[in-house]
Design a protein around this motif. Structure first.
Motif, PDB file in Angstrom:
ATOM      1  N   LEU A  53       0.913  -1.129  -0.122  1.00 41.34           N
ATOM      2  CA  LEU A  53       0.189  -0.086  -0.080  1.00 41.34           C
ATOM      3  C   LEU A  53       0.949   0.887  -0.346  1.00 41.34           C
ATOM      4  CD1 LEU A  53      -3.137  -0.739   2.668  1.00 41.34           C
ATOM      5  CD2 LEU A  53      -2.860  -0.932   0.302  1.00 41.34           C
ATOM      6  N   VAL A  54       0.750   2.356  -1.192  1.00 47.56           N
ATOM      7  CA  VAL A  54       1.714   2.760  -1.340  1.00 47.56           C
ATOM      8  C   VAL A  54       1.229   4.285  -1.354  1.00 47.56           C
ATOM      9  CG1 VAL A  54       3.467   1.521  -1.726  1.00 47.56           C
ATOM     10  CG2 VAL A  54       1.760   3.091  -3.889  1.00 47.56           C
ATOM     11  N   GLY A  55       1.756   6.368  -1.229  1.00 53.40           N
ATOM     12  CA  GLY A  55       1.286   6.775  -0.849  1.00 53.40           C
ATOM     13  C   GLY A  55       1.810   7.739  -0.135  1.00 53.40           C
ATOM     14  N   GLU A 190       5.668   0.398   7.647  1.00 53.54           N
ATOM     15  CA  GLU A 190       6.907   1.007   7.289  1.00 53.54           C
ATOM     16  C   GLU A 190       7.828   0.050   8.092  1.00 53.54           C
ATOM     17  OE1 GLU A 190       7.752   3.352   4.812  1.00 53.54           O
ATOM     18  OE2 GLU A 190       5.691   5.118   5.275  1.00 53.54           O
ATOM     19  N   PRO A 191       8.226  -0.638   8.071  1.00 57.75           N
ATOM     20  CA  PRO A 191       8.933  -1.847   9.011  1.00 57.75           C
ATOM     21  C   PRO A 191      10.322  -1.428   9.051  1.00 57.75           C
ATOM     22  CG  PRO A 191       8.838  -3.051   6.829  1.00 57.75           C
ATOM     23  CD  PRO A 191       7.682  -2.028   6.583  1.00 57.75           C
ATOM     24  N   TYR A 218       2.104 -11.159   2.735  1.00 51.12           N
ATOM     25  CA  TYR A 218       2.197  -9.516   3.736  1.00 51.12           C
ATOM     26  C   TYR A 218       1.210  -8.225   3.277  1.00 51.12           C
ATOM     27  CZ  TYR A 218       6.850 -11.489   5.806  1.00 51.12           C
ATOM     28  OH  TYR A 218       8.006 -12.191   6.640  1.00 51.12           O
ATOM     29  N   VAL A 219       0.804  -7.801   4.153  1.00 48.71           N
ATOM     30  CA  VAL A 219       0.433  -6.338   3.319  1.00 48.71           C
ATOM     31  C   VAL A 219       1.628  -4.926   3.932  1.00 48.71           C
ATOM     32  CG1 VAL A 219      -1.439  -4.250   3.578  1.00 48.71           C
ATOM     33  CG2 VAL A 219      -1.776  -6.665   3.627  1.00 48.71           C
ATOM     34  N   LEU A 220       2.267  -4.515   2.726  1.00 46.89           N
ATOM     35  CA  LEU A 220       3.203  -3.805   2.893  1.00 46.89           C
ATOM     36  C   LEU A 220       2.793  -2.108   3.148  1.00 46.89           C
ATOM     37  CD1 LEU A 220       6.552  -3.245   4.006  1.00 46.89           C
ATOM     38  CD2 LEU A 220       7.020  -3.392   1.798  1.00 46.89           C
ATOM     39  N   ILE A 221       2.869  -1.651   3.821  1.00 46.48           N
ATOM     40  CA  ILE A 221       2.329   0.198   4.073  1.00 46.48           C
ATOM     41  C   ILE A 221       3.762   0.463   3.837  1.00 46.48           C
ATOM     42  CG2 ILE A 221       1.451   1.597   4.834  1.00 46.48           C
ATOM     43  CD1 ILE A 221      -0.508  -0.349   6.616  1.00 46.48           C
TER      44      ILE A 221
END
Lengths: 347, 698
Positions: A53-55, A190-191, A218-221
């Motif tokens: 999920l980017v932005g 944001e890991p 994974y859901v990677l924000i």
């Protein structure tokens, strides 16, 4: 990473028409307003994939991730996890599901309880979920998980407090705590953003390895498109509470369709010495206030390519398929340039 | 809390010992004095029946006898022995203090925890009640409570203790609730929710465990106050019954004696009160100092809620920069950066030909720490010309922020600097007054987090007026405001928003305002410390473009401190790579990035994750402890190419390419004992063109 993970194409998480709105009161006895943090999102997270999920901040990506874990209450819409609607469940009904979905936070320094030893921090989820008969057994399982994430040998760490450890070590421990109950879904916000550039690769490498070994989804924000490109199978680009473009990472981040995705990509600083001093187009303005979302396409006030149907009285574009190529390979874009509005949309 | 193992206990002790050692000599002495006095009184209280020559209720002594052999402190008009009354009074004081604190803790702490964690209606009602109690004059409140309780409970220690605890319940409640509100938002509480922990478990193990750290401090501070309140109640006749020895009551009773010359009846109980209150206050402040070193560093001592507000106040952890060592609070930081400090505007001297705008000459910075001196910056020399921008890069803890602060002359008090900072040919290190005047004027600074650097109570315009008029005293308010608006317009802030307050702006706009403040007096040198790290990528690009534009238009010399190599590649002319407080490679950006010479630079570049990265390589190991001795090259323990020399001889900067220098023994001349005659390519150099480090993502 793309394509290397095993996908079976079935959705682990299915989100439909999700809204998360926060009422706020402005100023001193001022008028009420509603922050529309997530404002109508439908998407699926496929089992075994990494969805990015980017932005920018204010895009709603963090709130969407928290809603998937039911750490915030959705205002409308539904979230299905492993085929079960979790939006209506109370905390007691949710508890057995919680061991299957876990968060990883941005700031490893704040994600660990300073008053708890490392051993207890990782053992505690097991005790709460009754996955271990007693504290000693839980700590033994915790030690095994710590070694798996590279805190090895775990023994000397069990009785230490987080403040004695480095950021990279803490983020490994946060990972161990998330994984110790055997989740299928990990939402990582944001890991690596707070970690030094020099250790980011180690943590990302570890996450990729664990995903393969444990069959994680994974859901990677992240706001960092380079990290998303490296780790994600698919990415969803978010703007003001909506997904504006979603598709395979290797397509969305190499041939962006939505003008916002393109602007984000243009803005990433390049290390390439040939690019030094290069003038690049910079999108003006900032993400508007989520209490006053522009009419029409919500991106139109900043969009370099906005035309009549996008304007304030125009049509709110829906996600539409641009290229269909099977589950996980389809690119969808919410933009009138790619999906021209039809007369029926005007109703 | 469930039982901790012995190991964690000893660790706790070790931490306390470390804090004890960090505490200054004065505060340690005061703490010891307070402890001795308090323990002395406690022993007297404990052994009262053995020590006192007479019973506390025995009133058969001669009336108002002078101090003498039979009655060391004399007797009272009620035929009490003063010494015995003073001794038993200590016992009562301790009983009441302990009981009242216990009551206040048992009620105030759980209420504060539940109220703060749950929020909602319960919280609003409790806050209202507690605030009402708090607003009531405390002694009056205690008297009302004592009056009521003596009716219902009957006079005695429990009634006195309860009536005093009524004052302290709101204090514990407020501190615990406020602390809980902050802790509740921490990610680790979210993590506990995400693991399905019930509310009770979250409150006890995740919230209370962190909140209760502040309780001992309130206790030690309140104890002295409780002694005074008890004495006041007794003095006014609302304390404990007559036969119980109580200092306040005895003093009240002795008032009439003063006229008759019987000084002893009031003096000794009075001294006892002063003694115990002093002892407890010293102990409380001392404990506070040792437990909360951040308070001490911030120069504040009493407000126990402050540690939450001052995340940056900690003394410098070994060379770390993520929490920049800033013992001054935000307020003082503000006054240093924005509010100008000088009053005498020296006309800027025209720079001589060939003189760099900024020259940093052999600057070293050492922090004093509990573990000995930490060498954060070591012999850095750097020149920045007008209109030039130099990027300062490296991992956290490599000294880049400290160097930035050293250039500005805003190092914390625990730091010692040597070397020179020369601005336009003027040695600022030789002239503190010139340095002070230059800050905010010809030498300015932009910080990472604009939100904390603007005064929330001042309109944006006032920041400019204050700054300009401090440095240019002749300027009228209107002219200064106009100049501020013009500068705001130049950096892309609509000038009609100048009368708004900082909180009305977004993060990107606030950073523009900070930049406008930094350039409004047309500085020669601008130090930007991670100016875009807290901003989104699109806003970051806007801010970097703005900085580049200003640099070109104003001929600014810019020092850009960042961990982001991409930003340096796009906006800087030259780059200086720092490691362990030293510059290890320096040169034009294009040259250094195309062919990095130092293995550390190669490793850093290899670790950067870009859109094209397939397999990033981490830099193995971590930076060295700067408190310890570093005999050779500080990077040697992590360097894949380290040779024997590297562990013994500190390399100096030497030519390592067509245009740049590196401090590495791979290049001739790095060993100071064998300076290079002339640059000649080394055979090894060719192999180094590619980053040699392994550790791929796959």
């Amino acid at each position: 990473m793309s394509g290397t993970t095993r996908r079976n194409g079935s959705p682990l998480v299915a989100i439909s028409d999700l809204e998360v709105h926060f009422p706020i009161r402005r100023g001193f006895g001022g008028r009420k307003a509603v922050v529309r943090a997530v404002d109508g999102v439908s998407l699926e997270v496929l089992a075994g994939e990494t969805l990015g999920l980017v932005g920018e901040s204010g895009s709603g990506k963090t709130t969407l991730g928290r809603a998937m874990l039911r750490l915030v209450e959705p205002t409308a819409g539904r979230v299905e996890f492993e085929g079960r609607d979790i939006t209506g469940l109370d905390e007691k009904q949710l508890r057995p599901l919680r061991r299957r979905m876990q968060p990883v936070f941005q700031d490893p320094h704040a994600a660990l309880n300073p008053a708890m030893t490392i051993g207890d921090a990782v053992a505690h989820p097991l005790l709460i979920q009754r996955l271990a008969p007693d504290r000693a057994a839980a700590r033994a399982q915790a030690a095994a998980m710590l070694e798996r994430v590279g805190i090895a040998p775990a023994g000397p760490f069990l009785d230490r407090y987080p403040e004695d450890l480095s950021g990279g070590q803490k983020q490994r421990i946060v990972l161990a705590r998330a994984l110790v109950t055997g989740p299928s879904l990990v939402v990582a916000d944001e890991p690596v953003a707070m970690l030094d550039m020099s250790v980011r690769a180690l943590v990302l490498d570890l996450m990729a390895g664990l995903q393969r070994e444990l069959g994680l989804t994974y859901v990677l924000i992240t706001h960092d498109l380079a990290t998303a490109r490296l780790l994600c199978d698919r990415v969803a680009v978010m703007y003001l509470g909506r997904v504006v473009e979603i598709g395979p990472a290797d397509r969305v981040l190499t041939e962006p369709r939505h003008p916002y995705t393109r602007a984000l990509l243009d803005a990433v600083p390049r290390v390439d010495p040939a690019a030094a001093g290069r003038a690049r187009p910079v999108l003006p303005g900032e993400v508007p206030d989520a209490t006053r979302i522009p009419g029409g396409c919500r991106f139109h006030p900043r969009c370099p390519e906005a035309f009549a149907p996008c304007g304030p009285d125009g049509i709110d574009p829906a996600l539409g398929t641009v290229t269909a190529a099977g589950p996980g390979r389809t690119v969808e874009v919410a933009c009138h340039l790619w999906n021209p509005p039809t007369p029926s949309d005007r109703s | 809390m469930s039982g901790r193992s012995a190991g964690s206990g000893s660790r706790r002790r070790a931490r306390l010992t470390a804090r004890w050692r960090q505490a200054g000599r004065t505060s340690r002495r005061l703490l010891i004095a307070g402890a001795v006095i308090t323990v002395g009184f406690a022993l007297v209280a404990l052994l009262a029946p053995l020590l006192a020559p007479y019973g506390q209720a025995a009133h058969d002594a001669p009336q108002l006898a002078h101090p003498g052999a039979a009655h060391l402190f004399g007797t009272t008009n009620l035929r009490f022995d003063v010494l015995s009354r003073v001794i038993f009074g200590a016992r009562l004081a301790f009983e009441v203090v302990l009981a009242s604190t216990a009551f206040a803790l048992v009620l105030g702490v759980p209420l504060g925890l539940v109220s703060g964690y749950s929020g909602g209606r319960l919280d609003r009602v409790l806050v209202l009640v507690m605030d009402a109690l708090y607003a009531f004059p405390s002694l009056l409140l205690a008297i009302v409570a004592a009056f009521a309780l003596q009716r219902w409970v009957g006079p005695g220690v429990p009634a006195a203790a309860l009536s005093i605890s009524v004052i302290y319940i709101p204090q514990y409640f407020r501190v615990v609730r406020n602390h809980t509100l902050a802790v509740r938002e921490e990610p680790f509480v979210d993590a506990a929710r995400a693991m399905g922990a019930p509310r009770r478990v979250i409150i006890v193990r995740y919230v209370a465990a962190n909140v209760l750290q502040s309780v001992p401090v309130i206790f030690t501070i309140n104890a002295a106050d409780a002694v005074l309140t008890l004495a006041a109640l007794g003095f006014l006749g609302y304390g404990v019954p007559l036969r119980t020895a109580e200092w306040g009551f005895d003093i009240g009773n002795a008032i009439s004696d003063v006229g008759t010359g019987a000084w002893w009846t009031s003096l000794f109980p009075g001294l006892a009160i002063v003694g115990l209150v002093t002892g407890m206050s010293l102990l409380g402040e001392g404990v506070n100092d040792v437990l909360n070193p951040r308070l001490r560093a911030a120069g504040m001592t009493s407000d126990v809620t402050l540690p939450l507000l001052d995340p940056e106040g900690a003394p410098p952890p070994e060379g770390s920069e993520d929490g920049p060592p800033a013992p001054e609070g935000v307020e003082r930081e503000l006054s240093r950066s924005i509010r100008a400090i000088g009053f005498d505007p020296a006309p800027p001297e025209p720079p001589a030909e060939g003189v760099p705008a900024l020259l940093v000459g052999d600057v070293s910075v050492t922090y004093r720490s509990a573990r000995g001196p930490v060498r954060a910056v070591e012999g850095v020399t750097l020149a920045v010309g007008a209109g030039e921008s130099v990027g300062l890069v490296g991992e956290s803890g490599c000294g880049k922020s400290t160097l930035g602060r050293a250039v500005l002359g805003v190092l914390p008090a625990v730091a010692e600097r040597s070397g020179r900072v020369v601005l336009d040919g003027v040695d600022l290190t030789a002239d503190a007054e010139a340095w002070r005047r230059a800050r905010g004027d010809r030498l300015s600074l932009v910080f990472q987090d604009p939100a904390t650097r603007l005064d929330p109570l001042q309109r944006v315009e006032s920041h400019f007026v204050e700054l300009i008029r401090a440095h240019r005293p002749g300027t009228s308010k209107a002219a200064a405001a106009r100049q501020g608006r013009e500068t705001l317009a130049a950096v892309g802030v609509p000038p009609d928003r100048a009368r708004q307050y900082p909180h009305e702006f977004s993060g990107g706009m606030r950073q523009r305002i900070m930049i406008a403040l930094a350039v409004v007096l047309e500085p020669r040198v601008l130090v930007a410390d991670e100016p875009t790290t807290s901003l989104d990528v699109l806003v970051e690009a806007q801010i970097l473009d703005l900085l580049t534009d200003l640099r070109r238009r104003l001929g600014l010399a810019v020092v850009l401190i960042t961990h982001n190599l991409g930003i340096v590649a796009e906006t800087c002319d030259r780059v200086a790579v720092m490691y362990a407080g030293r510059i290890v490679e320096e040169g034009p950006v294009a040259a250094v990035f195309a062919a990095p010479r130092h293995p550390y630079t190669q490793a850093l570049l290899g670790a950067v994750i870009t859109l094209e990265t397939q397999a990033p390589a981490a830099v193995p190991g971590s930076p060295p402890d700067l408190a310890g001795p570093l005999p050779g090259c500080p990077f040697a323990p992590r360097c894949p190419l380290a040779m024997t020399t590297c562990h013994d001889v500190v390399p100096v900067l030497t030519p390592a390419g067509s245009a740049h220098t590196a401090a590495c023994h791979l290049y001739p001349g790095a060993d100071p004992a064998h300076p290079a005659q002339a640059w000649e390519p080394a055979g090894r150099r060719l192999r180094l063109a590619e980053p040699p480090l392994a550790g791929t993502l796959r």
